[in-house]
Structure formats: structure tokens, C-alpha cells
Design an enzyme around this catalytic site. Structure first.
Site, mmCIF file in Angstrom:
data_model
loop_
_atom_site.group_PDB
_atom_site.id
_atom_site.type_symbol
_atom_site.label_atom_id
_atom_site.label_comp_id
_atom_site.label_asym_id
_atom_site.label_seq_id
_atom_site.Cartn_x
_atom_site.Cartn_y
_atom_site.Cartn_z
ATOM 1 N N THR A 55 0.841 -1.213 0.000
ATOM 2 C CA THR A 55 0.000 0.000 0.000
ATOM 3 C C THR A 55 0.873 1.260 0.000
ATOM 4 O O THR A 55 0.458 2.288 -0.531
ATOM 5 C CB THR A 55 -0.983 0.030 1.193
ATOM 6 O OG1 THR A 55 -0.239 0.007 2.406
ATOM 7 C CG2 THR A 55 -1.943 -1.144 1.145
ATOM 8 N N ASN A 56 2.070 1.168 0.566
ATOM 9 C CA ASN A 56 2.970 2.331 0.505
ATOM 10 C C ASN A 56 3.525 2.509 -0.909
ATOM 11 O O ASN A 56 3.693 3.638 -1.366
ATOM 12 C CB ASN A 56 4.093 2.212 1.542
ATOM 13 C CG ASN A 56 3.603 2.604 2.917
ATOM 14 O OD1 ASN A 56 3.395 3.778 3.204
ATOM 15 N ND2 ASN A 56 3.369 1.608 3.766
ATOM 16 N N LYS A 85 23.652 -12.980 2.747
ATOM 17 C CA LYS A 85 22.882 -11.778 2.444
ATOM 18 C C LYS A 85 23.586 -10.948 1.362
ATOM 19 O O LYS A 85 22.962 -10.418 0.458
ATOM 20 C CB LYS A 85 22.811 -10.980 3.741
ATOM 21 C CG LYS A 85 21.598 -10.100 3.864
ATOM 22 C CD LYS A 85 21.543 -9.479 5.241
ATOM 23 C CE LYS A 85 20.540 -10.202 6.095
ATOM 24 N NZ LYS A 85 19.495 -9.359 6.623
ATOM 25 N N HIS A 119 8.620 3.045 9.225
ATOM 26 C CA HIS A 119 8.331 2.081 10.296
ATOM 27 C C HIS A 119 7.093 2.563 11.061
ATOM 28 O O HIS A 119 6.998 3.745 11.407
ATOM 29 C CB HIS A 119 9.542 1.948 11.223
ATOM 30 C CG HIS A 119 9.351 0.904 12.272
ATOM 31 N ND1 HIS A 119 9.339 -0.449 11.971
ATOM 32 C CD2 HIS A 119 9.105 0.994 13.597
ATOM 33 C CE1 HIS A 119 9.113 -1.136 13.076
ATOM 34 N NE2 HIS A 119 8.964 -0.275 14.078
ATOM 35 N N MET A 138 10.921 -6.409 4.934
ATOM 36 C CA MET A 138 11.171 -6.875 6.296
ATOM 37 C C MET A 138 12.528 -7.576 6.441
ATOM 38 O O MET A 138 12.614 -8.710 6.925
ATOM 39 C CB MET A 138 10.018 -7.790 6.734
ATOM 40 C CG MET A 138 8.657 -7.127 6.624
ATOM 41 S SD MET A 138 8.511 -5.556 7.499
ATOM 42 C CE MET A 138 8.145 -6.171 9.131
ATOM 43 N N ARG A 139 13.595 -6.912 5.987
ATOM 44 C CA ARG A 139 14.943 -7.479 6.114
ATOM 45 C C ARG A 139 15.937 -6.402 6.527
ATOM 46 O O ARG A 139 15.818 -5.264 6.075
ATOM 47 C CB ARG A 139 15.438 -8.058 4.778
ATOM 48 C CG ARG A 139 14.642 -9.178 4.352
ATOM 49 C CD ARG A 139 15.180 -10.005 3.230
ATOM 50 N NE ARG A 139 14.293 -11.133 3.215
ATOM 51 C CZ ARG A 139 14.474 -12.237 3.914
ATOM 52 N NH1 ARG A 139 15.569 -12.412 4.605
ATOM 53 N NH2 ARG A 139 13.579 -13.195 3.892
ATOM 54 N N ILE A 140 16.903 -6.827 7.318
ATOM 55 C CA ILE A 140 17.988 -5.918 7.685
ATOM 56 C C ILE A 140 18.981 -5.923 6.530
ATOM 57 O O ILE A 140 19.270 -6.979 5.964
ATOM 58 C CB ILE A 140 18.641 -6.390 9.006
ATOM 59 C CG1 ILE A 140 17.605 -6.317 10.134
ATOM 60 C CG2 ILE A 140 19.869 -5.542 9.329
ATOM 61 C CD1 ILE A 140 18.001 -7.052 11.377
ATOM 62 N N LEU A 141 19.485 -4.746 6.181
ATOM 63 C CA LEU A 141 20.410 -4.678 5.037
ATOM 64 C C LEU A 141 21.833 -5.034 5.454
ATOM 65 O O LEU A 141 22.240 -4.826 6.587
ATOM 66 C CB LEU A 141 20.383 -3.277 4.420
ATOM 67 C CG LEU A 141 19.036 -2.771 3.898
ATOM 68 C CD1 LEU A 141 19.228 -1.523 3.059
ATOM 69 C CD2 LEU A 141 18.281 -3.833 3.092
HETATM 70 C C1 GAR Z 1 3.939 -0.673 6.706
HETATM 71 O O1 GAR Z 1 3.067 -0.420 7.773
HETATM 72 C C2 GAR Z 1 5.366 -0.346 7.100
HETATM 73 O O2 GAR Z 1 5.477 0.730 7.975
HETATM 74 C C3 GAR Z 1 5.798 -1.629 7.765
HETATM 75 O O3 GAR Z 1 5.258 -2.643 6.948
HETATM 76 C C4 GAR Z 1 4.012 -2.175 6.408
HETATM 77 C C5 GAR Z 1 3.997 -2.470 4.925
HETATM 78 O O4 GAR Z 1 2.738 -2.224 4.394
HETATM 79 N N1 GAR Z 1 7.241 -1.731 7.863
HETATM 80 C C6 GAR Z 1 7.879 -2.249 8.919
HETATM 81 O O5 GAR Z 1 7.316 -2.750 9.864
HETATM 82 C C7 GAR Z 1 9.400 -2.166 8.818
HETATM 83 N N2 GAR Z 1 10.011 -2.571 10.045
HETATM 84 P P1 GAR Z 1 2.509 -2.158 2.814
HETATM 85 O O6 GAR Z 1 3.145 -3.421 2.216
HETATM 86 O O7 GAR Z 1 1.027 -2.157 2.646
HETATM 87 O O8 GAR Z 1 3.178 -0.895 2.299
#
Ligand code: GAR
Length: 196
Positions: free
Chosen positions: A13-14, A65, A109, A90-93
Site C-alpha cells: 500500500t505504501n 545476504k 516504520h 522486512m529485512r535488515i540490510l
Molecule cells: C507498513 O506499515 C510499514 O510501515 C511496515 O510494513 C508495512 C507495509 O505495508 N514496515 C515495517 O514494519 C518495517 N520494520 P505495505 O506493504 O502495505 O506498504
């Protein structure tokens, strides 16, 4: 116009909000590549529908990685990507990406950092019973949800607010704050030379 890559692991969604802002002419950028670490992530279809290239990989197929990051960097450089925008990745670089794009990688975040790092930040904050929740956008370093904070926005957790209400509010803020913060960031760095 700045060339960016969006990295995601899920719904995207972002990604939608950033792409919409570009299409509306509010953000002077172009998403050249969407990098995804899960083959069933919804964001892949969304990128394809917009005719944006995707690089989908399975981290388990690589020994380290840095091995998959080397491929990602190569895909980004091929397309002259200047900024990397993590949007639910959701991964650390590792060093490879961090060294290829110093101070050019940002993340969003769903908490008021440094509180509630890691997975399910909304759930963590909600169950802790905080009275203020919010969103942070920050530069990325080797630490999980670490790095210098660029922008934050909060809201009051009102009596009777459910977890779903809080989640809805977080996403509403994210979809406004991320494109707006990227717009400012790219404008501020307009004169910088491309890193590629
Ligand atoms: C978002 O809420 C973002 O802030 C979070 O994952 C979601 C992704 O949503 N990120 C983290 O938690 C990073 N640690 P989306 O796939 O709908 O954009």
C-alpha cells in the site's frame, strides 16, 4: 526527476501511495524497479500493472545476504537507481547495499522510533497501552529500524480505539507522510550527482 527503487515484502500500500503521488505530479521521481523477497507478495502484481520492472528473489537460495544484495545492486545500477525506498521490506540490510547507496536508503516504520522496533510494531505499541502512536521515516543503517530519523507523525490513542482503528490510522498517516517526505528529501538533494 530522480530514479528510485522500492523494496517491499507484502501488500504494497505504501508502493501504491508513492506511485500515486508520482502520477499526480506531486513527487518528481520514477520507480524504476520494485525489489521483493517473497514470490507471493501482492506488491508484485501491483508493480506489473504499472509496467514497472520487478526483481523477485528467494533469500534462501543464496549462501549469504551479500550474495543476493550484490544482484540487487546490479539490478539497481543497471537502471541508474539513485535512491532506495524501503516500504514494508522486512529485512535488515547488509554491507553490500549500504555501501552502494550511502545515505540514499530510507525506510518507513509504523511506530515512534526508537520505540517498538521490529515486527508487528503496531501490535507491540497497542498492547503496551501507549497513549501516542505514530510513524517514523528514517535513513537505513545496519541496525534493525535504526538510522537517523527524518520525519515522524503521531496521533492520540483515544479511549475505545481498537487495534484495527490504530492500524487504519497508521496506514492513513504512512500514505500521506512517505510521499511528502520523499518529495522534500529529493528536492533537498536535487543538486547532488547521481551515484550510479
Ligand atoms: C507498513 O506499515 C510499514 O510501515 C511496515 O510494513 C508495512 C507495509 O505495508 N514496515 C515495517 O514494519 C518495517 N520494520 P505495505 O506493504 O502495505 O506498504
Amino acid at each position: 526527476m530522480r530514479k528510485i527503487a522500492v523494496f517491499a515484502s507484502g501488500t504494497g500500500t505504501n508502493f501504491d501511495a508513492i506511485q500515486a503521488s508520482i502520477e499526480e505530479g506531486k513527487l518528481n521521481a520514477s520507480i524504476e524497479l520494485v525489489v521483493v523477497d517473497k514470490s507471493d507478495a501482492l506488491v508484485i502484481e501491483k508493480a506489473k500493472a504499472k509496467h514497472i520492472d520487478t526483481f523477485v528473489f528467494n533469500p534462501k537460495s543464496y549462501a549469504t545476504k551479500n550474495d543476493y544484495e550484490r544482484e540487487i545492486v546490479s539490478e539497481c545500477k543497471k537502471r541508474n537507481v539513485e535512491w532506495i525506498v524501503l516500504a514494508g521490506y522486512m529485512r535488515i540490510l547488509a554491507d553490500c547495499l549500504l555501501e552502494a547507496y550511502p545515505n540514499r536508503i530510507v525506510n518507513i516504520h509504523p511506530s515512534l522510533l526508537p520505540a517498538f522496533k521490529g515486527k508487528d510494531a503496531i501490535g507491540q505499541a497497542f498492547h503496551y497501552g501507549v497513549k501516542l502512536m505514530g510513524v517514523s521515516i528514517h535513513y537505513v543503517n545496519a541496525e534493525m529500524d535504526g538510522g537517523k530519523i527524518i520525519a515522524q507523525k503521531c496521533f492520540d490513542v483515544l479511549d475505545g480505539m481498537t487495534h484495527e482503528d490504530a492500524e487504519r490510522e497508521i496506514h492513513k498517516i504512512e500514505h500521506q507522510l512517505y510521499p511528502e517526505t520523499l518529495r522534500k528529501l529529493l528536492e533537498e538533494n536535487e543538486d547532488e550527482k547521481s551515484v550510479s
